[in-house]
Design a protein around this motif. Sequence first.
Motif, mmCIF file in Angstrom:
data_model
loop_
_atom_site.group_PDB
_atom_site.id
_atom_site.type_symbol
_atom_site.label_atom_id
_atom_site.label_comp_id
_atom_site.label_asym_id
_atom_site.label_seq_id
_atom_site.Cartn_x
_atom_site.Cartn_y
_atom_site.Cartn_z
ATOM 1 N N ILE A 69 -0.517 7.785 5.036
ATOM 2 C CA ILE A 69 -1.337 7.545 3.849
ATOM 3 C C ILE A 69 -1.398 6.069 3.449
ATOM 4 O O ILE A 69 -2.425 5.596 3.009
ATOM 5 C CB ILE A 69 -0.901 8.464 2.671
ATOM 6 C CG1 ILE A 69 -1.999 8.584 1.620
ATOM 7 C CG2 ILE A 69 0.382 8.052 1.999
ATOM 8 C CD1 ILE A 69 -2.796 9.828 1.743
ATOM 9 N N ARG A 70 -0.284 5.353 3.568
ATOM 10 C CA ARG A 70 -0.264 3.963 3.103
ATOM 11 C C ARG A 70 0.565 3.095 4.042
ATOM 12 O O ARG A 70 1.378 3.595 4.808
ATOM 13 C CB ARG A 70 0.388 3.863 1.701
ATOM 14 C CG ARG A 70 -0.445 4.367 0.571
ATOM 15 C CD ARG A 70 0.350 4.316 -0.717
ATOM 16 N NE ARG A 70 1.489 5.207 -0.664
ATOM 17 C CZ ARG A 70 1.450 6.492 -0.998
ATOM 18 N NH1 ARG A 70 0.340 7.023 -1.412
ATOM 19 N NH2 ARG A 70 2.521 7.241 -0.895
ATOM 20 N N PHE A 188 -10.781 5.212 0.163
ATOM 21 C CA PHE A 188 -9.532 4.582 0.611
ATOM 22 C C PHE A 188 -8.685 5.491 1.493
ATOM 23 O O PHE A 188 -7.665 5.070 2.022
ATOM 24 C CB PHE A 188 -8.690 4.188 -0.616
ATOM 25 C CG PHE A 188 -8.542 5.329 -1.610
ATOM 26 C CD1 PHE A 188 -7.568 6.297 -1.429
ATOM 27 C CD2 PHE A 188 -9.397 5.445 -2.698
ATOM 28 C CE1 PHE A 188 -7.445 7.358 -2.316
ATOM 29 C CE2 PHE A 188 -9.287 6.513 -3.597
ATOM 30 C CZ PHE A 188 -8.310 7.474 -3.396
ATOM 31 N N PHE A 331 -2.307 6.627 -9.224
ATOM 32 C CA PHE A 331 -3.143 5.453 -9.502
ATOM 33 C C PHE A 331 -3.103 4.507 -8.312
ATOM 34 O O PHE A 331 -2.057 4.341 -7.696
ATOM 35 C CB PHE A 331 -2.616 4.688 -10.725
ATOM 36 C CG PHE A 331 -2.699 5.488 -11.989
ATOM 37 C CD1 PHE A 331 -3.855 5.480 -12.753
ATOM 38 C CD2 PHE A 331 -1.621 6.256 -12.404
ATOM 39 C CE1 PHE A 331 -3.931 6.232 -13.914
ATOM 40 C CE2 PHE A 331 -1.699 7.008 -13.556
ATOM 41 C CZ PHE A 331 -2.851 7.000 -14.318
ATOM 42 N N ILE A 332 -4.243 3.904 -8.055
ATOM 43 C CA ILE A 332 -4.295 2.823 -7.062
ATOM 44 C C ILE A 332 -4.757 1.563 -7.783
ATOM 45 O O ILE A 332 -5.786 1.602 -8.475
ATOM 46 C CB ILE A 332 -5.293 3.150 -5.926
ATOM 47 C CG1 ILE A 332 -4.825 4.383 -5.159
ATOM 48 C CG2 ILE A 332 -5.450 1.966 -4.993
ATOM 49 C CD1 ILE A 332 -5.765 4.817 -4.041
ATOM 50 N N PHE A 361 0.278 3.010 -6.734
ATOM 51 C CA PHE A 361 0.324 2.328 -5.457
ATOM 52 C C PHE A 361 -0.596 1.108 -5.477
ATOM 53 O O PHE A 361 -1.634 1.130 -6.127
ATOM 54 C CB PHE A 361 -0.170 3.257 -4.339
ATOM 55 C CG PHE A 361 0.427 4.635 -4.415
ATOM 56 C CD1 PHE A 361 1.704 4.872 -3.941
ATOM 57 C CD2 PHE A 361 -0.285 5.687 -4.994
ATOM 58 C CE1 PHE A 361 2.262 6.141 -4.017
ATOM 59 C CE2 PHE A 361 0.263 6.958 -5.071
ATOM 60 C CZ PHE A 361 1.547 7.190 -4.590
ATOM 61 N N TYR A 363 -3.304 -0.826 -3.429
ATOM 62 C CA TYR A 363 -4.257 -0.427 -2.390
ATOM 63 C C TYR A 363 -3.809 -0.965 -1.033
ATOM 64 O O TYR A 363 -3.417 -2.116 -0.904
ATOM 65 C CB TYR A 363 -5.658 -0.959 -2.731
ATOM 66 C CG TYR A 363 -6.617 -0.814 -1.576
ATOM 67 C CD1 TYR A 363 -7.147 0.423 -1.250
ATOM 68 C CD2 TYR A 363 -6.958 -1.919 -0.802
ATOM 69 C CE1 TYR A 363 -8.002 0.565 -0.166
ATOM 70 C CE2 TYR A 363 -7.813 -1.786 0.280
ATOM 71 C CZ TYR A 363 -8.328 -0.547 0.600
ATOM 72 O OH TYR A 363 -9.156 -0.392 1.674
ATOM 73 N N SER A 364 -3.858 -0.101 -0.029
ATOM 74 C CA SER A 364 -3.536 -0.532 1.327
ATOM 75 C C SER A 364 -4.690 -0.102 2.235
ATOM 76 O O SER A 364 -5.067 1.077 2.259
ATOM 77 C CB SER A 364 -2.191 0.085 1.709
ATOM 78 O OG SER A 364 -2.211 0.746 2.925
HETATM 79 N N1 5AD Z 1 -3.830 2.827 -0.533
HETATM 80 C C1 5AD Z 1 -3.036 3.071 -1.600
HETATM 81 N N2 5AD Z 1 -2.802 4.303 -2.070
HETATM 82 C C2 5AD Z 1 -3.378 5.332 -1.422
HETATM 83 N N3 5AD Z 1 -3.339 6.652 -1.640
HETATM 84 C C3 5AD Z 1 -4.086 7.272 -0.712
HETATM 85 N N4 5AD Z 1 -4.619 6.363 0.124
HETATM 86 C C4 5AD Z 1 -4.200 5.158 -0.310
HETATM 87 C C5 5AD Z 1 -4.434 3.837 0.136
HETATM 88 N N5 5AD Z 1 -5.211 3.577 1.177
HETATM 89 C C6 5AD Z 1 -2.635 7.261 -2.774
HETATM 90 C C7 5AD Z 1 -3.608 7.963 -3.703
HETATM 91 C C8 5AD Z 1 -3.354 9.406 -3.414
HETATM 92 C C9 5AD Z 1 -1.872 9.383 -3.065
HETATM 93 C C10 5AD Z 1 -1.361 10.564 -2.316
HETATM 94 O O1 5AD Z 1 -1.727 8.232 -2.283
HETATM 95 O O2 5AD Z 1 -3.267 7.638 -5.032
HETATM 96 O O3 5AD Z 1 -3.646 10.261 -4.496
#
Ligand code: 5AD
Length: 470
Positions: A69-70, A188, A331-332, A361, A363-364
């Motif tokens: 996921i990240r 994302f 939240f991102i 988190f 954003y990645s």
């Molecule tokens: N970057 C950061 N956070 C992310 N999430 C999902 N993809 C990304 C990403 N690319 C977070 C979202 C999601 C959680 C499981 O992980 O907030 O709800």
Amino acid sequence: MTISPPRASLLPLPLDHEAAPPRLHVITWGCQMNVYDSARMADVMAVAGFARADAPADADLVILNTCHIRDRAAEKVFSELGRLRLVQQARAAAGQRMMIAVAGCVAQAEGAELRARAPWVDIVLGPQTYHRLPDMVARARAGEHVIETDFPPEDKFDFLPEAAAPQTAGGLTAFLTIQEGCDKFCSFCVVPYTRGAETSRPAAAVLAEARRLVASGAREITLLGQNVNAWHGTAPDGATWGMGRLVRELAELPGLKRIRYTTSHPRDMDDDLISAHRDVPALMPFLHLPVQSGADRILAAMNRKHTAADYLRLVDKLRAARPDLALSSDFIVGHPGETDADFADTMALIRDVGFAQAFSFKYSARPGTPAAGRGEQVDSDVGDARLQELQALLRDQQAAFNRACQGLTLNVLFTGPGRQPGQIGGRSPYLQPVHLVGDAGLIGTEVPVTITAASPTSMTGTIEKERACA
Ligand code: 5AD
Ligand code: SF4
């Protein structure tokens, strides 16, 4: 449910020694769905004769169940595979083979590339193929490099053995996957690519698994799905049920005290499910409902298809149905295009709602997702600063929520020993950890506790002797 036992000729018989059964060690990263998947892979291998090993060094087969996921997910996998390779070599030096299987979303995303970079991996399997694991192990044992990341035509749930036992907290709380995959394509997110299209398990299969879990001791079941509230299952009478109906049916199971579900999407929160929060006491007053951002511009860029006002209206409706509902969210910060003003909108939404807990988190960029290719990437330091500010607010809200519980009497399901010697531990209806000095005989029961002290992350209290929980 139809269960096809693995064909005898394909059973992976003891790999190194004829007498002792072969042993399996599973390493699990990521979400609750991976925890569930790991348990089911262990079930399927148990039917094939594998016992559990506590450490890779004792295992004939190690499964690394991965999350994509990240953040540098693939690098993390390769460094773990480097460590496992050393164990594999040490075992080989002692005349024992150790197979390595990589499962989960990194396996799905990387496929053959993964084996090309780590040729000591024997099996690469995606999340939809783990019912075929015994067959894959037999093929790998015969020297094949197995890569199974296609989405198979059959439904793995039709071929898996029955879940052996609840997965967590001494067997008292269990996960039950009812829905998989996602059709929402948030800008994302890798999930629609790694887990595939949205699918729901039939209602009868879900109810049967729930009955078995309760019969083997589960008192709380958490229904799982990437978009769990998008679940719509064919019912025994041919009708289609939504989550609200499913929750009502589950609440009828004698012995099942608590129902939870995660993760929900705001767009799939229908009126029937909202009213189940009002009508069904076993449905716990805690809801993880990710919003991701409080800025309409960013919500649109994220392809969330709801606005901040939509989310606030939904929260109002939910709280009208269940006034004490505690909310959690994801939240991102730093999604491409996010300005200071957008971030301020997210902070405002958090203040408006007041969360009992949340995950946040930076954003990645995930390769292959729409947002990763966009301009307007936010500077990494800006993302870090925003994340700190947002997490400080969320921490304050969580601490305030716990403090507000002081003096209240809450039912606590005790599931095991507490943090300190002599303590027992469990969870409140709002998912807060509660630890107190108490009789170990209360483990497995739900007991009213008057909360006397709260820290930002847990609470303690005294057991109400006069009242018993319904
Ligand atoms: N970057 C950061 N956070 C992310 N999430 C999902 N993809 C990304 C990403 N690319 C977070 C979202 C999601 C959680 C499981 O992980 O907030 O709800
Ligand atoms: Fe990912 Fe969005 Fe689907 Fe959630 S709803 S799994 S964030 S694409």
